[in-house]
Write an enzyme that holds these catalytic residues in place. Structure first.
Site, PDB file in Angstrom:
ATOM      1  N   ASP A   1      -4.870   4.812   5.549  1.00  0.00           N
ATOM      2  CA  ASP A   1      -3.690   3.953   5.401  1.00  0.00           C
ATOM      3  C   ASP A   1      -4.151   2.526   5.715  1.00  0.00           C
ATOM      4  O   ASP A   1      -5.261   2.321   6.235  1.00  0.00           O
ATOM      5  CB  ASP A   1      -2.602   4.434   6.398  1.00  0.00           C
ATOM      6  CG  ASP A   1      -1.290   3.661   6.293  1.00  0.00           C
ATOM      7  OD1 ASP A   1      -1.101   2.906   5.311  1.00  0.00           O
ATOM      8  OD2 ASP A   1      -0.450   3.795   7.201  1.00  0.00           O
TER       9      ASP A   1
ATOM     10  N   ARG B   1       6.287  11.738  -3.683  1.00  0.00           N
ATOM     11  CA  ARG B   1       7.343  11.200  -2.811  1.00  0.00           C
ATOM     12  C   ARG B   1       8.710  11.507  -3.402  1.00  0.00           C
ATOM     13  O   ARG B   1       9.655  11.837  -2.708  1.00  0.00           O
ATOM     14  CB  ARG B   1       7.202   9.672  -2.658  1.00  0.00           C
ATOM     15  CG  ARG B   1       5.910   9.173  -2.032  1.00  0.00           C
ATOM     16  CD  ARG B   1       5.754   9.620  -0.593  1.00  0.00           C
ATOM     17  NE  ARG B   1       6.932   9.327   0.215  1.00  0.00           N
ATOM     18  CZ  ARG B   1       7.315   8.101   0.614  1.00  0.00           C
ATOM     19  NH1 ARG B   1       6.592   7.052   0.317  1.00  0.00           N
ATOM     20  NH2 ARG B   1       8.411   7.927   1.345  1.00  0.00           N
TER      21      ARG B   1
ATOM     22  N   GLN C   1       6.957  10.775   3.933  1.00  0.00           N
ATOM     23  CA  GLN C   1       5.592  10.608   3.409  1.00  0.00           C
ATOM     24  C   GLN C   1       4.760  11.866   3.689  1.00  0.00           C
ATOM     25  O   GLN C   1       4.057  12.380   2.810  1.00  0.00           O
ATOM     26  CB  GLN C   1       4.932   9.390   4.079  1.00  0.00           C
ATOM     27  CG  GLN C   1       3.495   9.160   3.659  1.00  0.00           C
ATOM     28  CD  GLN C   1       3.377   8.725   2.208  1.00  0.00           C
ATOM     29  OE1 GLN C   1       4.041   7.798   1.802  1.00  0.00           O
ATOM     30  NE2 GLN C   1       2.545   9.392   1.437  1.00  0.00           N
TER      31      GLN C   1
ATOM     32  N   HIS D   1       6.836   8.364   9.725  1.00  0.00           N
ATOM     33  CA  HIS D   1       7.095   8.270   8.279  1.00  0.00           C
ATOM     34  C   HIS D   1       7.169   9.709   7.735  1.00  0.00           C
ATOM     35  O   HIS D   1       6.302  10.155   6.978  1.00  0.00           O
ATOM     36  CB  HIS D   1       5.971   7.474   7.612  1.00  0.00           C
ATOM     37  CG  HIS D   1       6.301   6.969   6.240  1.00  0.00           C
ATOM     38  ND1 HIS D   1       7.528   7.147   5.638  1.00  0.00           N
ATOM     39  CD2 HIS D   1       5.534   6.293   5.331  1.00  0.00           C
ATOM     40  CE1 HIS D   1       7.506   6.601   4.431  1.00  0.00           C
ATOM     41  NE2 HIS D   1       6.315   6.087   4.226  1.00  0.00           N
TER      42      HIS D   1
ATOM     43  N   ARG E   1      14.963   2.478   6.477  1.00  0.00           N
ATOM     44  CA  ARG E   1      13.579   2.046   6.696  1.00  0.00           C
ATOM     45  C   ARG E   1      13.626   0.778   7.536  1.00  0.00           C
ATOM     46  O   ARG E   1      14.299  -0.197   7.184  1.00  0.00           O
ATOM     47  CB  ARG E   1      12.845   1.747   5.389  1.00  0.00           C
ATOM     48  CG  ARG E   1      11.580   0.938   5.636  1.00  0.00           C
ATOM     49  CD  ARG E   1      10.698   0.750   4.460  1.00  0.00           C
ATOM     50  NE  ARG E   1      10.003   1.978   4.142  1.00  0.00           N
ATOM     51  CZ  ARG E   1       8.846   2.024   3.477  1.00  0.00           C
ATOM     52  NH1 ARG E   1       8.252   0.917   3.080  1.00  0.00           N
ATOM     53  NH2 ARG E   1       8.276   3.180   3.210  1.00  0.00           N
TER      54      ARG E   1
ATOM     55  N   CYS F   1      -1.279   6.904   1.473  1.00  0.00           N
ATOM     56  CA  CYS F   1       0.176   6.828   1.295  1.00  0.00           C
ATOM     57  C   CYS F   1       0.567   5.688   0.363  1.00  0.00           C
ATOM     58  O   CYS F   1       1.647   5.726  -0.226  1.00  0.00           O
ATOM     59  CB  CYS F   1       0.852   6.650   2.652  1.00  0.00           C
ATOM     60  SG  CYS F   1       0.245   5.242   3.583  1.00  0.00           S
TER      61      CYS F   1
HETATM   62  N1  NVA Z   1       1.523   2.254   8.047  1.00  0.00           N
HETATM   63  C1  NVA Z   1       2.082   1.578   6.908  1.00  0.00           C
HETATM   64  C2  NVA Z   1       2.664   2.550   5.951  1.00  0.00           C
HETATM   65  C3  NVA Z   1       3.241   1.972   4.695  1.00  0.00           C
HETATM   66  C4  NVA Z   1       3.818   2.997   3.797  1.00  0.00           C
HETATM   67  C5  NVA Z   1       3.112   0.577   7.377  1.00  0.00           C
HETATM   68  O1  NVA Z   1       3.905   0.911   8.263  1.00  0.00           O
HETATM   69  O2  NVA Z   1       3.134  -0.544   6.867  1.00  0.00           O
HETATM   70  N1   CP Z   2       4.125   5.030   0.994  1.00  0.00           N
HETATM   71  C1   CP Z   2       5.224   4.270   1.069  1.00  0.00           C
HETATM   72  O1   CP Z   2       6.100   4.463   1.920  1.00  0.00           O
HETATM   73  O2   CP Z   2       5.284   3.290   0.137  1.00  0.00           O
HETATM   74  P1   CP Z   2       6.349   2.099   0.099  1.00  0.00           P
HETATM   75  O3   CP Z   2       6.075   1.263   1.322  1.00  0.00           O
HETATM   76  O4   CP Z   2       6.081   1.401  -1.180  1.00  0.00           O
HETATM   77  O5   CP Z   2       7.721   2.693   0.171  1.00  0.00           O
END
Ligand code: NVA
Ligand code: CP
Length: 318
Positions: A231, A300, A139, A136, A109, A272
């Site tokens: 989101d 998830r 997700q 992602h 990540r 999400c």
């Molecule tokens: N679009 C958000 C998703 C978090 C799971 C981010 O990248 O922060």
């Molecule tokens: N939805 C998601 O990816 O959550 P986290 O950022 O908590 O991993």
């Protein structure tokens, strides 16, 4: 056979997967979720290790990978940027080469999609994209599983994403919906439209699957939707854009009035998570009867377990 085709594969974006392969992973997720609910225990990852690399913070993704892998006998190792040299003293290529010698799989990540691609190229083991600036994918699989739990087979269903149309979550939904034949509407101000190159890449996929991908600034686009999805307005790494996003996205908040605009009492709400209640969604919607965000969060884990099990060749649909 699909199960054979999935062995040894990385998941960087759903663009690399066929409709049949994604369908298989959804069905395997359902099987693994059902066995977990029945209290059945397995040791599919016994003797295996996975490196979990995190440049950005996480609750769900980290916990899903750790618990899914660990409860089936595997050993997950969490490595943040505070712990390892990757990208600082050591190149991504060299880190990948070493991790590939010690681990059976890697989750990444972080910021750049190119990092997860480089890890996959040089490690020689399956690499899973746990979120980058661009995509992602894990997700999106949980999102479609949640949609199917509520409405049955997803082909021909209508999903609407309302919010930042150019972010990683919206982009992954565009791809998976185009592959699976799900009608997907992105409702976003024009300045946050999804990247034209991605839409162009997905157009022939949508033609093949029967999906209709629509981008509009008009919230009337939610009409008839099975699910509304939103989101955060400000994704990780974009904190400097907070004020601009609030200004652009305030008219796109998912509140009860917008839920009612679907014209359906059975429309569900998806997110999400994490959510900023009072910004992209009101508390009454996310905590209310139409919300499936908590099932989606749980999903998830089941979907990530299915992805790992299929690509490590330790589970098949029975
Ligand atoms: N679009 C958000 C998703 C978090 C799971 C981010 O990248 O922060
Ligand atoms: N939805 C998601 O990816 O959550 P986290 O950022 O908590 O991993």
């Amino acid at each position: 056979m699909v199960s054979e085709a999935l062995k040894g594969r990385s998941l960087l974006t759903w663009l690399d997967y066929t409709e049949e392969e994604i369908r298989y992973l959804l069905d395997l997720s359902k099987q693994l979720k059902a066995e977990k609910k029945q209290g059945e225990t397995n040791q599919r990852f016994l003797g295996k290790t996975i490196a979990l690399l995190f440049e950005k913070r996480s609750t769900r993704t980290r916990c899903a990978f750790e618990t899914a892998f660990g409860e089936e006998g595997g050993h997950p190792v969490f490595l943040s940027t505070q712990d390892i040299q990757m990208g600082a003293k050591e190149s991504i290529e060299d880190t990948a080469r070493i991790l590939g010698r010690m681990f059976d799989a890697i989750q990444f990540r972080g910021f750049k999609q190119s990092t997860v691609e480089t890890l996959a190229k040089y490690s020689g083991v399956p690499v899973y994209n746990g979120l980058t600036d661009d995509f992602h994918p894990t997700q999106a699989l949980a999102d479609i599983l949640t949609l199917e739990e509520n409405f049955g087979p997803s082909k021909g269903k209508k999903l609407c994403f309302v919010g930042d149309g150019r972010n990683n979550v919206a982009r992954s939904l565009i791809v998976i919906c185009a592959k699976l034949g799900i009608h997907f509407t992105v409702i976003t101000p024009a300045s946050l439209n999804p990247d034209a190159a991605l839409l162009a890449k997905c157009a022939p996929l949508a033609d093949a699957s029967g999906a209709k991908i629509t981008v509009t600034a008009d919230t009337a686009g939610v009409k008839g939707a099975d699910a509304l999805y939103t989101d955060v307005w400000v994704s990780m790494g974009e904190e400097a854009k907070k004020e601009e996003r609030r200004r652009l996205l305030s008219p796109y908040q998912v509140n009860q009035a917008l839920m009612d605009k679907t014209g359906r009492k059975d429309s569900i709400f998806l997110h999400c998570l994490p959510a900023v209640k009072g910004e992209e969604v009101t508390a009454d919607v996310i905590d209310g009867p139409q919300s499936r965000a908590w099932d989606e969060g749980e999903n998830r884990k089941h979907t990530i377990k299915a992805i790992m099990a299929a690509t490590l060749g330790v589970a098949a649909i029975s």
